[in-house]
Enzyme design. Structure first.
Site, PDB file in Angstrom:
ATOM      1  N   HIS A 268      16.637 -13.085  36.441  1.00  0.00           N
ATOM      2  CA  HIS A 268      15.971 -14.347  36.066  1.00  0.00           C
ATOM      3  C   HIS A 268      16.991 -15.471  36.085  1.00  0.00           C
ATOM      4  CE1 HIS A 268      13.455 -17.165  33.828  1.00  0.00           C
ATOM      5  NE2 HIS A 268      12.456 -16.396  34.204  1.00  0.00           N
ATOM      6  N   ASP A 326       7.422  -9.919  35.671  1.00  0.00           N
ATOM      7  CA  ASP A 326       6.736  -9.360  36.853  1.00  0.00           C
ATOM      8  C   ASP A 326       6.934  -7.866  37.029  1.00  0.00           C
ATOM      9  OD1 ASP A 326       7.711 -12.423  38.216  1.00  0.00           O
ATOM     10  OD2 ASP A 326       5.641 -11.805  37.909  1.00  0.00           O
TER      11      ASP A 326
HETATM   12  C1  SDX Z   1       9.543 -15.711  37.700  1.00  0.00           C
HETATM   13  O1  SDX Z   1      12.055 -19.696  36.288  1.00  0.00           O
HETATM   14  C2  SDX Z   1      11.124 -19.085  35.674  1.00  0.00           C
HETATM   15  O2  SDX Z   1      10.914 -19.292  34.466  1.00  0.00           O
HETATM   16  C3  SDX Z   1      10.275 -18.155  36.551  1.00  0.00           C
HETATM   17  C4  SDX Z   1       9.275 -17.294  35.776  1.00  0.00           C
HETATM   18  C5  SDX Z   1       8.167 -18.114  35.186  1.00  0.00           C
HETATM   19  O3  SDX Z   1       7.530 -17.622  34.236  1.00  0.00           O
HETATM   20  O4  SDX Z   1       7.871 -19.218  35.739  1.00  0.00           O
HETATM   21  O5  SDX Z   1       9.931 -16.566  34.762  1.00  0.00           O
HETATM   22  C6  SDX Z   1       8.593 -16.307  36.742  1.00  0.00           C
HETATM   23  O6  SDX Z   1       9.702 -16.230  38.773  1.00  0.00           O
HETATM   24  C7  SDX Z   1      10.347 -14.509  37.282  1.00  0.00           C
HETATM   25  C8  SDX Z   1      11.352 -14.042  38.380  1.00  0.00           C
HETATM   26  C9  SDX Z   1      10.553 -13.224  39.392  1.00  0.00           C
HETATM   27  N1  SDX Z   1      11.383 -12.934  40.584  1.00  0.00           N
HETATM   28  C10 SDX Z   1      11.793 -11.674  40.830  1.00  0.00           C
HETATM   29  O7  SDX Z   1      11.634 -10.710  40.079  1.00  0.00           O
HETATM   30  C11 SDX Z   1      12.460 -11.524  42.189  1.00  0.00           C
HETATM   31  C12 SDX Z   1      13.750 -10.743  41.999  1.00  0.00           C
HETATM   32  N2  SDX Z   1      14.689 -11.542  41.241  1.00  0.00           N
HETATM   33  C13 SDX Z   1      15.673 -12.295  42.002  1.00  0.00           C
HETATM   34  O8  SDX Z   1      15.140 -12.911  43.158  1.00  0.00           O
HETATM   35  C14 SDX Z   1      16.492 -13.180  41.096  1.00  0.00           C
HETATM   36  O9  SDX Z   1      16.784 -12.480  39.964  1.00  0.00           O
HETATM   37  C15 SDX Z   1      15.983 -14.542  40.704  1.00  0.00           C
HETATM   38  C16 SDX Z   1      15.565 -15.359  41.877  1.00  0.00           C
HETATM   39  C17 SDX Z   1      14.849 -14.417  39.753  1.00  0.00           C
HETATM   40  C18 SDX Z   1      17.153 -15.222  40.049  1.00  0.00           C
HETATM   41  O10 SDX Z   1      18.137 -15.325  41.053  1.00  0.00           O
HETATM   42  P1  SDX Z   1      19.573 -15.839  40.692  1.00  0.00           P
HETATM   43  O11 SDX Z   1      19.509 -17.046  39.836  1.00  0.00           O
HETATM   44  O12 SDX Z   1      20.375 -15.915  41.946  1.00  0.00           O
HETATM   45  O13 SDX Z   1      20.135 -14.680  39.781  1.00  0.00           O
HETATM   46  P2  SDX Z   1      21.560 -14.639  39.236  1.00  0.00           P
HETATM   47  O14 SDX Z   1      22.322 -15.891  39.506  1.00  0.00           O
HETATM   48  O15 SDX Z   1      21.423 -14.195  37.818  1.00  0.00           O
HETATM   49  O16 SDX Z   1      22.224 -13.458  40.113  1.00  0.00           O
HETATM   50  C19 SDX Z   1      23.397 -12.854  39.608  1.00  0.00           C
HETATM   51  C20 SDX Z   1      23.748 -11.759  40.594  1.00  0.00           C
HETATM   52  C21 SDX Z   1      23.821 -12.204  42.039  1.00  0.00           C
HETATM   53  O17 SDX Z   1      24.717 -11.306  42.634  1.00  0.00           O
HETATM   54  P3  SDX Z   1      26.254 -11.794  42.908  1.00  0.00           P
HETATM   55  O18 SDX Z   1      26.183 -12.686  44.138  1.00  0.00           O
HETATM   56  O19 SDX Z   1      26.709 -12.558  41.672  1.00  0.00           O
HETATM   57  O20 SDX Z   1      27.031 -10.534  43.124  1.00  0.00           O
HETATM   58  O21 SDX Z   1      22.706 -10.743  40.580  1.00  0.00           O
HETATM   59  C22 SDX Z   1      22.153 -10.632  41.866  1.00  0.00           C
HETATM   60  C23 SDX Z   1      22.455 -11.913  42.591  1.00  0.00           C
HETATM   61  O22 SDX Z   1      22.483 -11.660  43.992  1.00  0.00           O
HETATM   62  N3  SDX Z   1      20.717 -10.459  41.639  1.00  0.00           N
HETATM   63  C24 SDX Z   1      20.035  -9.399  41.995  1.00  0.00           C
HETATM   64  C25 SDX Z   1      18.728  -9.620  41.526  1.00  0.00           C
HETATM   65  N4  SDX Z   1      18.671 -10.796  40.916  1.00  0.00           N
HETATM   66  C26 SDX Z   1      19.911 -11.316  40.990  1.00  0.00           C
HETATM   67  N5  SDX Z   1      20.384  -8.272  42.670  1.00  0.00           N
HETATM   68  C27 SDX Z   1      19.402  -7.373  42.854  1.00  0.00           C
HETATM   69  N6  SDX Z   1      18.129  -7.509  42.426  1.00  0.00           N
HETATM   70  C28 SDX Z   1      17.761  -8.612  41.777  1.00  0.00           C
HETATM   71  N7  SDX Z   1      16.514  -8.751  41.370  1.00  0.00           N
END
Ligand code: SDX
Length: 391
Positions: A268, A326
């Protein structure tokens, strides 16, 4: 609750706006709507009562709620001409494509609630959006199934009305199941609002130009559709189906750690702790599966084992990746009878109140100006034009 309001000064300097509606403490996994914790609202309130709270800032007294409910019920039908709008879509159109188009077209039918400078019209537009989204969402579902539309009824609760419009068919009367109706209502509460997420920020930016509320909500639906946002519930279920059994989890996790794919329903932008909505959703998932006689859903076993493995694995721990709203919603919505392509439609239905409450808060803020995000320019320096034959 007092200590959750400790803002990081650095954070406030980058804030896109001020709002009184929702507070999230991502490090502590706290979500409050007008000061009330989401788990309390999910357990003790109803979606329509939460709508009133988000819009007006206080839980309604009995007469206020009765008046509000009457206003919502009054607007649940859609213009007969509007129903023809659906006929233009292919039957296999994704229901979210229909939602973006249909909601965007509402201003062509309800122009008596598009003058945003008139408080009365703003309130009617707010009531119309909350009231009509279940009717439109149910129509998108029925249209994709080739089944006749079902009209809303005034004697049913918000969630019951929606489930009946989705699952009632002329050949057989739909019988309500109070456990499933309560679960649907609670799922709506969990998705009602979430501060300045991508789709809400889209609605605010669109609304800041003075665009009509229906067009702004359509913009929010378009943004929510993305797989990294509201589309994640559909993707999370597809991921669990692809994994299939608990034995396949280690290989899948290896793929995630090798950056070959994301763990959908995890991570998130704000929560660096367990999303409080995910806890309530998991509990609701168990209740729904039991109510439909599917307690041993293999996908729930995969989801719970996947969560256990992820929460004990350094890769996820150091990145603070936890289940979000989700992760369990797909299994729950499928058990309620919805196909994956309807999951984000349900998210949009519920989030409409958050979008319209935030839109209303912005429009009614006299200091509000048109949104104009700035950029850091990293393109070419100043240079002169070169004629074609000289290049
Ligand atoms: C919603 O914003 C909101 O409030 C949204 C929401 C709402 O109610 O409106 O809460 C609803 O959209 C929830 C999120 C749903 N999306 C997913 O479940 C899709 C999977 N999640 C990822 O796409 C991701 O976690 C995000 C998009 C939600 C957040 O992405 P970020 O901001 O890039 O995450 P981060 O900066 O915390 O990442 C840290 C690290 C990164 O790796 P490094 O480059 O640092 O090594 O974690 C990795 C990211 O690549 N990472 C993941 C991951 N999420 C982050 N790796 C694997 N699986 C994941 N799901």
């Amino acid at each position: 609750a007092a200590d959750v309001f400790t803002y990081d000064p650095g954070f406030t300097s980058t804030a896109s706006c001020e709002s009184k509606i929702t507070f999230i403490d991502g490090d502590k996994g706290v979500l409050l709507h007008r000061g009330y914790p989401i788990d309390e609202l999910a357990e003790k309130s109803s979606f329509l009562e939460v709508c009133y709270l988000l819009l007006h800032g206080e839980l309604p007294k009995a007469p206020e709620f009765a008046e509000f409910e009457k206003n919502i019920v009054y607007h649940t039908m859609v213009h007969e001409q509007f129903d023809r709008f659906f006929q233009g879509f292919r039957r296999d159109a994704h229901p979210m494509a229909i939602m973006v188009g249909a909601v965007g077209a509402l201003s062509a039918f309800y122009h008596d609630s598009t003058n945003i400078d008139d408080p009365a019209q703003r309130m009617i537009a707010t009531h119309r959006m909350i009231a009509k989204m279940p009717t439109i969402a149910a129509r998108a579902f029925k249209y994709s199934r080739g089944q006749p539309f079902v009209y809303p009824r005034n004697d049913l609760s918000y969630a019951e009305n929606f489930l009946r419009m989705c699952f009632s068919v002329p050949a057989e009367d739909w019988t309500p199941n109070p456990v499933l109706t309560r679960a649907m209502d609670r799922i709506f509460i969990l998705h009602a609002d979430h501060e300045q997420n991508a789709s809400t920020s889209t609605v605010r930016l669109a609304g800041s130009s003075g665009a009509n509320p229906f067009a702004c909500i359509a913009a929010g639906i378009a943004s929510l559709w993305g797989p990294k946002h509201g589309g994640a519930n559909e993707e999370a279920l597809n991921m669990l189906k692809e994994i299939g059994t608990v034995e396949n989890i280690p290989d899948f996790v290896k793929g995630v750690k090798n950056r070959e794919r994301l763990l959908m329903g995890f991570g998130h932008r704000v929560y660096k702790n367990y999303d409080p909505r995910a806890k309530v959703m998991q509990k609701t998932c168990h209740e729904v599966l039991e109510a439909v006689g599917h307690s041993n859903d293999p996908l729930l076993k995969v989801a719970m084992e996947l969560e256990k493995i992820a929460l004990s694995d350094e890769f996820f721990i150091e990145r603070k990746l936890y289940p979000n709203v989700d992760f369990y919603s797909g299994i729950t919505l499928r058990a309620l009878g919805f196909p994956p392509e309807m999951f984000t439609v349900l998210f949009a239905l519920a989030r409409t109140v958050g979008w319209i409450a935030q839109w209303k808060e912005m429009i009614e803020d006299p200091s509000q100006k048109i949104g104009r995000p700035r950029q850091i320019y990293t393109g070419a320096p100043l240079r002169s034009y070169v004629a074609l034959d000289k290049r």
